[in-house]
Scaffold this active site. Sequence first.
Site, mmCIF file in Angstrom:
data_model
loop_
_atom_site.group_PDB
_atom_site.id
_atom_site.type_symbol
_atom_site.label_atom_id
_atom_site.label_comp_id
_atom_site.label_asym_id
_atom_site.label_seq_id
_atom_site.Cartn_x
_atom_site.Cartn_y
_atom_site.Cartn_z
ATOM 1 N N LYS A 77 -5.173 -4.394 0.184
ATOM 2 C CA LYS A 77 -6.427 -3.650 -0.016
ATOM 3 C C LYS A 77 -6.177 -2.216 -0.473
ATOM 4 C CE LYS A 77 -7.195 -2.811 4.925
ATOM 5 N NZ LYS A 77 -5.801 -3.171 5.287
ATOM 6 N N ARG A 91 -12.274 0.007 11.267
ATOM 7 C CA ARG A 91 -11.354 -1.013 11.757
ATOM 8 C C ARG A 91 -11.829 -1.579 13.088
ATOM 9 N NH1 ARG A 91 -6.427 0.862 9.026
ATOM 10 N NH2 ARG A 91 -4.765 -0.663 9.229
ATOM 11 N N ARG A 139 7.612 -4.481 1.587
ATOM 12 C CA ARG A 139 6.836 -3.310 1.202
ATOM 13 C C ARG A 139 7.680 -2.034 1.342
ATOM 14 N NH1 ARG A 139 0.528 -2.939 2.834
ATOM 15 N NH2 ARG A 139 1.062 -1.682 4.626
ATOM 16 N N ARG A 194 8.211 1.522 5.986
ATOM 17 C CA ARG A 194 7.541 2.331 7.022
ATOM 18 C C ARG A 194 7.782 1.723 8.398
ATOM 19 N NH1 ARG A 194 1.686 2.498 4.486
ATOM 20 N NH2 ARG A 194 1.297 1.392 6.399
ATOM 21 N N ARG A 224 0.322 -5.708 14.716
ATOM 22 C CA ARG A 224 -0.817 -5.245 13.898
ATOM 23 C C ARG A 224 -1.730 -6.406 13.524
ATOM 24 N NH1 ARG A 224 1.508 -1.935 9.058
ATOM 25 N NH2 ARG A 224 -0.653 -1.385 8.692
HETATM 26 P P1 AMP Z 1 -2.858 1.553 7.193
HETATM 27 O O1 AMP Z 1 -2.082 2.414 6.282
HETATM 28 O O2 AMP Z 1 -4.330 1.483 6.830
HETATM 29 O O3 AMP Z 1 -2.283 0.179 7.357
HETATM 30 O O4 AMP Z 1 -2.836 2.256 8.636
HETATM 31 C C1 AMP Z 1 -1.629 2.474 9.327
HETATM 32 C C2 AMP Z 1 -1.908 2.716 10.801
HETATM 33 O O5 AMP Z 1 -2.756 3.865 10.946
HETATM 34 C C3 AMP Z 1 -2.651 1.597 11.523
HETATM 35 O O6 AMP Z 1 -1.791 0.562 11.972
HETATM 36 C C4 AMP Z 1 -3.289 2.370 12.677
HETATM 37 O O7 AMP Z 1 -2.341 2.660 13.683
HETATM 38 C C5 AMP Z 1 -3.676 3.693 12.020
HETATM 39 N N1 AMP Z 1 -5.049 3.636 11.471
HETATM 40 C C6 AMP Z 1 -5.405 3.697 10.165
HETATM 41 N N2 AMP Z 1 -6.747 3.615 10.036
HETATM 42 C C7 AMP Z 1 -7.255 3.500 11.288
HETATM 43 C C8 AMP Z 1 -8.567 3.360 11.818
HETATM 44 N N3 AMP Z 1 -9.653 3.294 11.015
HETATM 45 N N4 AMP Z 1 -8.708 3.287 13.158
HETATM 46 C C9 AMP Z 1 -7.630 3.335 13.964
HETATM 47 N N5 AMP Z 1 -6.361 3.424 13.541
HETATM 48 C C10 AMP Z 1 -6.157 3.515 12.210
#
Ligand code: AMP
Length: 214
Positions: free
Chosen positions: A13, A88, A127, A160, A171
Amino acid sequence: MKIIMLGAPGAGKGTQAKQIADKYGIPHISTGDIFRANIKNGTELGKKAKEYMDQGALVPDELTCDLVMDRIAQDDAKNGFVLDGFPRTIPQAEALTAALEKIGQKMDFAIDVDVPDENIVNRMSGRRACLNCGATYHIVSIPPKQEGICDRCGSEIVLRDDDKPETVQKRLTVYHEQTQPLIDYYKKQGILQSVDGTVPMEEVFRSIVAILGE
Ligand code: AMP
């Protein structure tokens, strides 16, 4: 045009959101990127967020919601935005609906990029991300021009911490428990659209453009 990208971590996404932002001239707002920038800059928010992110857990809603509401209130988001990684949880979605209602607006599209769990774990291990500029790669499907180096800014690209296999499993569990219910939430609002995320990314993007319009 106000768009939400839904989908499991690793569904692609973020890649789609960046292309949507380019094509439609709207900002790409990624909460993950905002948290990572805060971690890099050593801010208080970054320190708090890192504790949760490294475990594959969600950052608490109270640290997340205001941040997004402030961001979408900025000038460049006046004509719309694409949200990637937010909301989320149901409380985050409700906070977003309420904040937009206050100013007489609503989201236009929630696009679910659908990829089964089996594919996700394989994808995530390949990734790579640039911690400097946020660009993302995949060692097989989107390799950088020079191995290990970011095309955009020349920094090193890395796996990462939150893309490591043990964290990915956690996750995915968090996704099914807390984020998947948003699919029903936006279906009820009548704005949900699903696209098959297992096909090549150019095809995924074509399906999205077919939904959003040229
Ligand atoms: P992402 O890059 O979107 O996969 O986000 C990486 C990490 O950031 C996630 O696994 C969460 O720990 C945190 N995170 C990102 N967006 C949110 C959100 N809307 N609510 C809570 N945690 C978030």
